[in-house]
Design an enzyme around this catalytic site. Sequence first.
Site, PDB file in Angstrom:
ATOM      1  N   LYS A 195       0.828  -1.201   0.000  1.00  0.00           N
ATOM      2  CA  LYS A 195       0.000   0.000   0.000  1.00  0.00           C
ATOM      3  C   LYS A 195       0.864   1.254   0.000  1.00  0.00           C
ATOM      4  CE  LYS A 195      -2.017   1.839   3.655  1.00  0.00           C
ATOM      5  NZ  LYS A 195      -2.938   2.145   4.788  1.00  0.00           N
TER       6      LYS A 195
ATOM      7  N   ASP B 260      -6.239   1.232  -0.254  1.00  0.00           N
ATOM      8  CA  ASP B 260      -6.343   1.473   1.184  1.00  0.00           C
ATOM      9  C   ASP B 260      -7.609   0.784   1.701  1.00  0.00           C
ATOM     10  OD1 ASP B 260      -8.443   3.009   0.298  1.00  0.00           O
ATOM     11  OD2 ASP B 260      -7.807   4.841   1.282  1.00  0.00           O
TER      12      ASP B 260
END
Length: 222
Positions: free
Chosen positions: A125, A143
């Site tokens: 991420k 996310d």
Amino acid sequence: MLTDAETVEVLQRLAKAMPGRTKNAKGPKGQPDAFRSCISCMLSAQSLDRNTAKAAQNLFALANTPEAMRDLTDEQIAAAIKPCGLYNMKTRNIRRFCETLIAEHGGTVPDTREGLLAMPGIGRKCADIVLSFTFGKDVIAVDTHVHRVCNRIGLTAAKTADVTASQLEARAPRWALRDGHFWLIQFGKRICTARAPKCGICPVSDLCEWFGEYAETGEKTA
């Protein structure tokens, strides 16, 4: 999961319904360079935005380059980033990140996913967020909101955000990679919320696997 054609249709509709990337879109937590973007992403793990911002402000007031941050003591780093929690683990990761960045890259943050993932403390991420915002690469960063939306609709079928990111990258058309993160996160915050999603005004409810199951059974499973 949705078919390839349905996936394209969902992304086309979201592209029309959501603002997408704006001109004032900033890097991770609004940081001005790749180094501070990486550090801010590391600080944000399991932390509220306001706590991350406070920790980053404290730390960058002491040091804002790899060399200067490496020269801080562990006690100095930990005290500065305490607001964001997990400060002992994050202190170790920050030190290792700075040392590796200086030793292997001359202090310059790599601009590839492979290079970023090889750095201590950087996960998928964080790497994708830095690639998208800081380096302007065509990447859909995943996310919490994007992970929820993709698996709820049926764009992906994954238990973790990393697997969602891999599936999404493989299934999304190339034209959707630049702004896909923005469409999905905006959609997740405005309509496909974690609790009480606004299915009545959803532009993709007729394609959504989760909504389709509810329409048939009268029960929402997620």
